[in-house]
Design an enzyme around this catalytic site. Structure first.
Site, PDB file in Angstrom:
ATOM      1  N   ASP A 132       0.189  99.499 -64.086  1.00  0.00           N
ATOM      2  CA  ASP A 132      -0.574  99.843 -64.645  1.00  0.00           C
ATOM      3  C   ASP A 132      -2.514  99.840 -63.294  1.00  0.00           C
ATOM      4  O   ASP A 132      -2.172 101.030 -63.171  1.00  0.00           O
ATOM      5  CB  ASP A 132      -1.529  99.483 -65.749  1.00  0.00           C
ATOM      6  CG  ASP A 132      -2.655  99.835 -66.437  1.00  0.00           C
ATOM      7  OD1 ASP A 132      -3.119 100.171 -66.020  1.00  0.00           O
ATOM      8  OD2 ASP A 132      -2.149  99.590 -67.927  1.00  0.00           O
ATOM      9  N   ASP A 155       7.843  96.104 -65.388  1.00  0.00           N
ATOM     10  CA  ASP A 155       8.027  96.958 -66.596  1.00  0.00           C
ATOM     11  C   ASP A 155       7.207  98.086 -65.739  1.00  0.00           C
ATOM     12  O   ASP A 155       7.183  99.716 -66.328  1.00  0.00           O
ATOM     13  CB  ASP A 155       7.910  96.485 -68.057  1.00  0.00           C
ATOM     14  CG  ASP A 155       6.545  95.558 -67.906  1.00  0.00           C
ATOM     15  OD1 ASP A 155       5.968  95.039 -67.464  1.00  0.00           O
ATOM     16  OD2 ASP A 155       5.882  95.704 -68.731  1.00  0.00           O
TER      17      ASP A 155
HETATM   18  C1  PRP Z   1       1.735  93.364 -67.559  1.00  0.00           C
HETATM   19  C2  PRP Z   1       2.883  94.082 -67.707  1.00  0.00           C
HETATM   20  C3  PRP Z   1       2.516  93.637 -65.748  1.00  0.00           C
HETATM   21  C4  PRP Z   1       1.379  94.351 -66.006  1.00  0.00           C
HETATM   22  C5  PRP Z   1       0.975  95.793 -65.419  1.00  0.00           C
HETATM   23  O1  PRP Z   1       1.863  92.744 -68.047  1.00  0.00           O
HETATM   24  O2  PRP Z   1       3.667  93.703 -67.417  1.00  0.00           O
HETATM   25  O3  PRP Z   1       3.349  93.015 -65.406  1.00  0.00           O
HETATM   26  O4  PRP Z   1       0.619  94.530 -66.469  1.00  0.00           O
HETATM   27  O5  PRP Z   1      -0.607  95.444 -65.104  1.00  0.00           O
HETATM   28  P1  PRP Z   1      -1.906  95.879 -63.799  1.00  0.00           P
HETATM   29  O6  PRP Z   1      -1.095  96.722 -63.041  1.00  0.00           O
HETATM   30  O7  PRP Z   1      -2.678  96.561 -64.166  1.00  0.00           O
HETATM   31  O8  PRP Z   1      -1.880  95.007 -63.358  1.00  0.00           O
HETATM   32  P2  PRP Z   1       1.154  92.215 -69.210  1.00  0.00           P
HETATM   33  O9  PRP Z   1      -0.469  91.016 -68.638  1.00  0.00           O
HETATM   34  O10 PRP Z   1       0.603  92.296 -70.452  1.00  0.00           O
HETATM   35  O11 PRP Z   1       2.011  90.611 -69.817  1.00  0.00           O
HETATM   36  P3  PRP Z   1       3.567  91.047 -70.411  1.00  0.00           P
HETATM   37  O12 PRP Z   1       4.521  91.555 -68.912  1.00  0.00           O
HETATM   38  O13 PRP Z   1       3.850  88.947 -70.616  1.00  0.00           O
HETATM   39  O14 PRP Z   1       3.241  91.214 -71.473  1.00  0.00           O
END
Ligand code: PRP
Length: 175
Positions: free
Chosen positions: A101, A98
């Site tokens: 970051d 999704d």
């Molecule tokens: C979010 C998103 C990505 C990740 C991106 O997941 O879905 O997997 O963070 O961040 P990064 O590029 O800094 O690694 P999250 O940990 O919030 O879990 P979720 O998808 O279950 O909400």
């Protein structure tokens, strides 16, 4: 409710374009596996997969960031919570996220899956925050680059809220 950053129509139009690109690129593949990263990708994956004409299978993988429970920002270390069920060796694998970051999660998953000798390995993400990137990770199919704001909806949550909003909204978690 959160302010709108990307409308439902804008998302749909972009998903259609991405599906066309993927259809073109994998036209000769009969072994495409979409690997959705739980939980955030579930809506993007569902919409993207239903737009694809090319034969594909759907798998899921789940990861967790160390220190997540104490801190909502990511510490940098990632661990595998749930693996795909399929042996991906010799297959065309497309990781579906999704949001990118810091890039930590996608970079980790790329390494994990690459080690299993897929025929090809590519990445798709609906959103990317260029200002937040900390590790280099290639995105082959990108929905939107967005500014460094807290986004929710279309799979993304804030403390498990707003995941099923039909649009990408922005919130101020402190406000
Ligand atoms: C979010 C998103 C990505 C990740 C991106 O997941 O879905 O997997 O963070 O961040 P990064 O590029 O800094 O690694 P999250 O940990 O919030 O879990 P979720 O998808 O279950 O909400």
């Amino acid at each position: 409710m959160p302010d709108v950053l990307i409308t439902e129509n804008e998302i749909e139009a972009r998903v259609v374009e991405l599906a066309r690109e993927i259809d073109d690129d994998y036209a000769t593949s009969d072994e495409l596996i979409l690997v959705g990263v739980l939980k955030g990708s579930f809506i993007f994956l569902a919409d993207l997969a239903r737009r694809l004409k090319v034969t594909h299978r759907v798998e899921f993988i789940a990861v967790s960031s160390y220190g997540e429970s104490e801190d909502t920002t990511h510490s940098g270390a990632v661990r595998l919570l749930m693996d795909v069920r399929l042996d991906v060796s010799g297959k065309d694998v497309l990781i579906v996220e999704d949001i990118v970051d810091s890039g930590t999660t996608l970079e980790y998953l790329y390494r994990v899956l690459k080690a299993r000798a897929p025929r090809s390995l590519k990445t798709a993400t609906l959103l990317r925050k260029p200002d937040r990137l900390q590790v280099e990770v290639e995105v082959n199919y990108l929905g939107f680059d967005i500014p460094d704001v807290w986004v929710v909806g279309y799979g993304l949550d804030w403390a498990e809220r707003y995941r099923t909003l039909p649009y990408i909204g922005k919130i101020d978690p402190g406000g």
